[in-house]
Design a protein around this motif. Structure first.
Motif, short mmCIF file in Angstrom:
data_model
loop_
_atom_site.label_atom_id
_atom_site.label_comp_id
_atom_site.label_asym_id
_atom_site.label_seq_id
_atom_site.Cartn_x
_atom_site.Cartn_y
_atom_site.Cartn_z
N GLY A 14 69.47 69.91 26.21
CA GLY A 14 70.14 68.62 26.30
C GLY A 14 71.51 68.57 25.65
N VAL A 15 71.99 67.34 25.47
CA VAL A 15 73.35 67.12 25.01
C VAL A 15 73.53 67.44 23.53
N GLN A 47 54.72 74.80 24.90
CA GLN A 47 54.49 75.43 26.19
C GLN A 47 55.23 74.77 27.35
N ASP A 48 55.61 73.52 27.23
CA ASP A 48 56.26 72.85 28.35
C ASP A 48 57.58 72.24 27.91
N GLU A 49 58.45 71.99 28.89
CA GLU A 49 59.81 71.53 28.60
C GLU A 49 59.82 70.13 27.99
N PHE A 50 58.89 69.26 28.39
CA PHE A 50 58.88 67.90 27.86
C PHE A 50 58.69 67.90 26.35
N HIS A 51 57.68 68.64 25.86
CA HIS A 51 57.43 68.67 24.42
C HIS A 51 58.56 69.41 23.68
N VAL A 69 60.82 67.67 20.70
CA VAL A 69 60.97 68.26 19.37
C VAL A 69 62.45 68.50 19.06
N ASN A 70 63.19 69.03 20.03
CA ASN A 70 64.61 69.28 19.83
C ASN A 70 65.37 67.99 19.56
N LEU A 71 65.05 66.94 20.31
CA LEU A 71 65.74 65.67 20.14
C LEU A 71 65.45 65.07 18.77
#
Length: 397
Positions: free
Chosen positions: A344-345, A109-113, A117-119
């Motif tokens: 992100g990168v 639900q939020d960008e931090f999580h 997960v993506n990282l």
């Protein structure tokens, strides 16, 4: 269909066997141009699904890097099977190499999580590779002895060859419709090369060469020469298609995985992200503007020649002008992936299933939204020659 509905091959409309394009657009040619961008490439698959459902099957498919793989799958399968084959490829390479299951029901639900997960998934790919695509070299490349071209890379991408061969019918590609082109760079000369069904017999090596990005992957050998990823020089086949001869009224869908426009970076991570976007967006808008100007001159020359008296039309100067003069028109439809801040990168090598589905759905929505505007499919004014569209910038986040 709602924007949140899952998109899969079963949702593709049945394809009639007749010439669908003539019923959808007055253009003489529909071209699909696919940029490089690694894991972002499932966005192109989503775009193609929407085009296929609208009966807009391309007469020419051209790609660079991951766009070359998507192009091969499209050109190397009958229209009714293309979306399913694209889906198969992207599900294969987005499977966790550690066997971690994908839980579709779990929402972030939020960008931090989402970023966390993506990282984590990106590090998973860096350490273990992507199934049936590439794996890290063991021992690592720095410990291999010098002088071995095939091992001069961090990853071994030999797994990609059987994957592409299983999903692509190269006899179908070489039959010539749709026309097929991929771009690569000659490692030794530094020259850009296009492999095209009008001049070459396409093999799996041509497709893999277009995506052999150093130093991640080794160069690909083709008839004694070695080639790297075409994105090193130009990350889009736009100019190759627009400069082709003979000229035709063309509806070109330019699917970009990197946005040329972005925000001023505020830290070193954002600097690296913006650097990638600028490098790999390949100045598409500048190339488009240059083509628009050149085509106006070609149209003006064609109109002027048609008004000349017969005695002047036989002059050498007029004959030279006639080699470039034409009154053909073109719509260039930009379908640009605009990355979310949490990506992100690592967005071009984050091959998780969740992110693949997000990219696919974004491409599908953008293409549907764009095709809902009827002017996209209409011939531009012959005096202007070229129209450009970017409807995706109006889509809500």
């Amino acid at each position: 269909m709602s924007e949140n509905d899952p998109i899969g091959p079963g949702m593709m409309a049945a394809q009639p066997a007749t010439d669908r394009r003539q019923n959808r657009t007055p253009f003489e040619r529909v071209a699909l141009l696919l940029q490089g961008g690694g894991a972002l490439g499932s966005y192109q698959a989503g775009v193609y699904q929407a085009l296929a459902e609208a009966d807009l099957h391309p007469d020419w498919v051209a790609g660079i890097s991951i766009g070359a793989i998507n192009s091969a799958i499209i050109a190397g399968n009958p229209p009714a099977e293309r979306v399913a084959r694209l889906r198969e490829f992207w599900e294969i390479v987005s499977t966790s190499p550690l066997g971690i299951p994908y839980f579709q029901a779990v929402e972030l639900q939020d960008e931090f999580h989402h970023q966390a997960v993506n990282l984590a998934r990106a590090w998973n790919v860096l350490c273990f590779g992507a199934p049936n695509f590439f794996v890290p070299r063991m021992p690592p490349a720095l410990f291999w002895p010098g002088g071995t071209v095939d091992t001069a890379s961090y990853y071994d991408n030999s797994l990609l060859k059987p994957t592409v061969e299983r999903l692509v019918d190269f006899d179908r590609i070489n039959a010539g419709h749709p026309r097929f082109s991929v771009g690569a760079v000659d490692v030794c000369s530094g020259n850009f090369a296009y492999f095209d069904t009008t001049t070459d017999r396409i093999r799996v090596e041509h497709v893999i060469a277009s995506g052999s990005l150093p130093p991640a992957f080794p160069p690909t050998e083709i008839d004694g020469q070695y080639f790297w990823d075409g994105g090193l020089i130009s990350n889009t086949p736009l100019q190759w298609v627009l400069d082709s001869w003979p000229r035709k009224d063309t509806l070109a869908f330019q699917v970009d995985l990197w946005s040329a426009r972005g925000q001023l970076p505020k830290d070193v991570i954002e600097v690296e992200i913006r650097q990638k976007e600028i490098i790999y967006s390949s100045r598409n808008r500048a190339a488009t503007d240059q083509y628009k100007t050149a085509q106006r001159f070609r149209i003006a020359a064609a109109n002027l020649i048609s008004k000349l008296p017969a005695e002047l039309r036989d002059s050498e100067d007029v004959k030279l002008l006639e080699t470039v003069a034409n009154d053909k028109v073109c719509n260039i439809v930009h379908l640009i992936y605009r990355a979310k801040s949490y990506e992100g990168v690592a967005k071009d090598f984050e091959f998780s299933r969740r992110t693949m589905e997000e990219h696919w759905a974004a491409g599908y929505r953008n293409a549907q939204h764009t095709l809902a505007n009827p002017e996209v499919l209409e011939l531009p004014d012959r005096r202007e020659g070229v129209q450009t569209f970017d409807m995706g910038k109006d889509l809500p986040e």
